[in-house]
Write an enzyme that holds these catalytic residues in place. Structure first.
Site, mmCIF file in Angstrom:
data_model
loop_
_atom_site.group_PDB
_atom_site.id
_atom_site.type_symbol
_atom_site.label_atom_id
_atom_site.label_comp_id
_atom_site.label_asym_id
_atom_site.label_seq_id
_atom_site.Cartn_x
_atom_site.Cartn_y
_atom_site.Cartn_z
ATOM 1 C CG ASN A 9 -1.799 1.192 1.325
ATOM 2 O OD1 ASN A 9 -1.840 2.010 0.395
ATOM 3 N ND2 ASN A 9 -2.526 1.319 2.429
ATOM 4 C CE LYS A 11 -0.190 3.176 4.638
ATOM 5 N NZ LYS A 11 -0.110 3.257 6.089
ATOM 6 C CG HIS A 89 -5.862 1.879 5.287
ATOM 7 N ND1 HIS A 89 -5.374 2.807 6.179
ATOM 8 C CD2 HIS A 89 -4.849 0.997 5.054
ATOM 9 C CE1 HIS A 89 -4.116 2.499 6.468
ATOM 10 N NE2 HIS A 89 -3.772 1.411 5.802
ATOM 11 C CD GLU A 91 -2.860 5.460 6.753
ATOM 12 O OE1 GLU A 91 -2.865 5.453 5.515
ATOM 13 O OE2 GLU A 91 -1.904 5.009 7.428
ATOM 14 C CD GLU A 166 -3.329 -2.516 7.324
ATOM 15 O OE1 GLU A 166 -2.219 -2.726 6.826
ATOM 16 O OE2 GLU A 166 -3.984 -1.489 7.098
ATOM 17 N N GLY A 172 2.710 2.265 10.728
ATOM 18 C CA GLY A 172 3.678 3.349 10.585
ATOM 19 C C GLY A 172 4.437 3.669 11.850
ATOM 20 C CB SER A 212 5.403 -1.912 11.894
ATOM 21 O OG SER A 212 5.044 -0.562 12.180
HETATM 22 P P1 13P Z 1 3.088 0.320 7.625
HETATM 23 O O1 13P Z 1 3.580 -0.981 7.026
HETATM 24 O O2 13P Z 1 3.845 1.521 7.153
HETATM 25 O O3 13P Z 1 2.970 0.222 9.102
HETATM 26 O O4 13P Z 1 1.594 0.556 7.069
HETATM 27 C C1 13P Z 1 0.696 -0.496 7.116
HETATM 28 C C2 13P Z 1 -0.512 -0.120 6.352
HETATM 29 O O5 13P Z 1 -1.218 0.808 6.705
HETATM 30 C C3 13P Z 1 -0.824 -0.902 5.149
HETATM 31 O O6 13P Z 1 -2.097 -0.647 4.699
#
Ligand code: 13P
Length: 259
Positions: A9, A11, A89, A91, A166, A172, A212
């Site tokens: 992803n 983003k 997601h 976010e 997740e 992150g 992560s």
């Molecule tokens: P990270 O791997 O940067 O923690 O992000 C995970 C994520 O949000 C994948 O959709």
């Protein structure tokens, strides 16, 4: 047997030029020849061009197929551009105030257009600390799927939709969940699917871990039979990392296929 899936992803990162270069580099380092984001986008069948198993996905989709929704992208608009899509997601839940009910409608819209969907669920840190992680994720799965017909989602053959666990506190932050905890949550997710009348008790729906993920910890997740791969954020922007993650997951896929 459930497929092993590694999704990156990206983003809101990369330009078209960056994305092409990144895809090319990751493709080369995973020994997947001839695949770039641009090539994949140009092809009518991007599910697995040349049998590479590589496909392009979108990061979100609108819940209606068409209408006066300026700035939004519908599932039919992705035709020929993407074969996968992420919905729910954290976010999007955080920044666009998306509810489980809305995410469920996105999932239905995606499936109606033939997209393979990755539905994201996961608890906040305060929920985990309070021992509520199981209940939160159970509630998200039910809230997203309760109004849907399992047959219409096509989850039973493992190709219709996938769920990504997740935990928000792991995204992150460099702090990943433990493999055993992720596996336990995968069990909770499948228990919720079973109670929603998914045949096979949800056993055919792949469950990924995200948060992560790195080459240094992917083995911990792939060692869990309940986990079928990873949804990778930051590490998917680093070709060596992503290639290493894909390679490690590939070993698990081969071992599971041989078992
Ligand atoms: P990270 O791997 O940067 O923690 O992000 C995970 C994520 O949000 C994948 O959709």
């Amino acid at each position: 047997m459930r497929p092993v899936i590694v999704a990156g992803n990206w983003k809101m990162h990369t330009t078209p030029a960056d994305a092409g270069e990144l895809a090319r580099t990751i493709g080369a380092r995973t020994r997947v020849d001839g695949v770039t984001v641009r090539d994949a986008l140009a092809g009518p069948d991007v599910a697995a061009p040349d049998g590479t198993g590589l496909a392009v996905g979108a990061q979100d989709v609108h819940h209606e197929a068409a209408g006066a929704f300026t700035g939004a992208i519908s599932a039919p608009m992705l035709d020929g551009l993407a074969t996968w899509v992420i919905v729910g997601h954290s976010e999007r839940r955080r920044d666009a105030c998306e509810t489980d009910e809305l995410i469920g409608r996105k999932l239905v819209a995606a499936r109606a257009a033939g997209l393979r969907a990755i539905l994201c669920v996961g608890e906040q840190l305060a929920d985990r600390d309070a021992g509520r992680a199981h209940d939160i994720v159970d509630g998200q799965v039910r809230g997203c799927l309760a109004a849907s017909d399992p047959a219409a989602l096509g989850g039973d053959d493992g190709r219709g939709f996938t769920i990504a666990y997740e935990p928000v506190w792991a995204i992150g932050t460099g702090r990943n969940a433990r493999g055993a905890d992720a596996a336990e949550m995968a069990g909770a997710i499948r228990a919720a699917l079973a109670s929603l009348a998914f045949s096979g008790g949800g056993d055919d729906v792949p469950v990924l871990y995200g948060g992560s993920v790195a080459s240094s910890n992917i083995d911990e997740f792939m060692a869990e039979p309940a986990i079928d791969g990873a949804l990778v954020g930051g590490a998917s922007l680093k070709p060596d990392e992503m290639a290493a993650i894909v390679a490690r997951a590939g070993l698990t896929a081969a071992a599971r296929a041989a078992a």
